[in-house]
Design an enzyme around this catalytic site. Sequence first.
Site, mmCIF file in Angstrom:
data_model
loop_
_atom_site.group_PDB
_atom_site.id
_atom_site.type_symbol
_atom_site.label_atom_id
_atom_site.label_comp_id
_atom_site.label_asym_id
_atom_site.label_seq_id
_atom_site.Cartn_x
_atom_site.Cartn_y
_atom_site.Cartn_z
ATOM 1 N N ASP A 166 0.861 -1.169 0.000
ATOM 2 C CA ASP A 166 0.000 0.000 0.000
ATOM 3 C C ASP A 166 0.906 1.232 0.000
ATOM 4 O OD1 ASP A 166 -2.493 1.406 0.251
ATOM 5 O OD2 ASP A 166 -1.967 1.775 2.339
ATOM 6 N N ASP A 200 -0.307 5.122 0.712
ATOM 7 C CA ASP A 200 -0.634 6.082 1.766
ATOM 8 C C ASP A 200 -0.554 5.416 3.134
ATOM 9 O OD1 ASP A 200 -1.336 8.411 0.181
ATOM 10 O OD2 ASP A 200 -3.076 7.277 -0.490
#
Length: 342
Positions: A26, A28
């Site tokens: 991922d 963010d």
Amino acid sequence: MSRSVRTRPQGSGQALSEAYDTALLDLDGVVYAGGNAIVHAVESLATAREGGMHLAYVTNNALRTPDVVAAHLTELGIPAEAGDVITSAQAVARLISEQVPQGSRVLVVGGEGLRVALRERGLEPVESADDDPVAVVQGYGGPELPWGRFAEASYAVASGVPWFASNTDLTIPSGRGIAPGNGAAVEVVRIATGAEPQVAGKPLPPMHRETVLRTGAERPLVVGDRLDTDIEGAFNGEVDSLLVLTGVTDGAQLLAAPPQHRPTYVDADLRGMLTGQPEVSGAGDGFRCGGWTATAGAARLELDGDGTALDGLRALCAAAWTAAGEGVCELDGGKALARLGL
């Protein structure tokens, strides 16, 4: 033990970057926040890549195109190409293309990432409900997205046009704190229409399928900071996961995680990819990790010993998850977490 009833974080005698061929990272809250690299991310990813691990960047944020994301990563000191980036915009565009004819008009509420992904699938982005769209797609459009875009989506959805969403994350990390995400925007259209969208992003299967198709991963490790997207997505895809504590998840949320939100491994940041993971073993009526022993008392979780905060958190997870079984732990872990500084 079945993946569906995980009761403790797993250990690994190998560095995770050696035990798995591909990291599905991922962005963010894991690699960067608010545009700036998270501490230890650049050097950790460089070491993993030099050791032969394939790095793929998997994001529910549909705003930016893979080219723009890759350029940003490269500017941060993390060399990446567009093909290394998989977005929820790509996943939802594939989902739409499987249900509407080639060349169809799709009303877009979001940013350039959605428009580019739709064009790649032979679909035509349009701006208004008066443009006769055959579908509506909604993705994160950033803080400047005009309010009128939600009205256009609502008019089309209320008329019976199928509605799709890239993802439904209610929040998104930023350099200034936690901001509303696409899920909050989706709620606006849901309230106005009473309709429900088809959702492509993590933790749902379309995103996992898109990621596997684009990376060819055989032994993937999902690396994320969110229990309800990254970790649940790994659970749904039946692959292992590493939760890092650099984003939105805190210790209390981790202790209360139901089975589908329990990660395989837990670490402070991306340096956890480069090491083995300690075993959490049974110890009398409780669990031991490092110098800590955790037990589930009558009303709260108990912690004894000393050592690293992470080892204490891993032991507490074992006590909490075992007590909860297939539910959510309702025991008070506040005092134990405070002792760990978490």
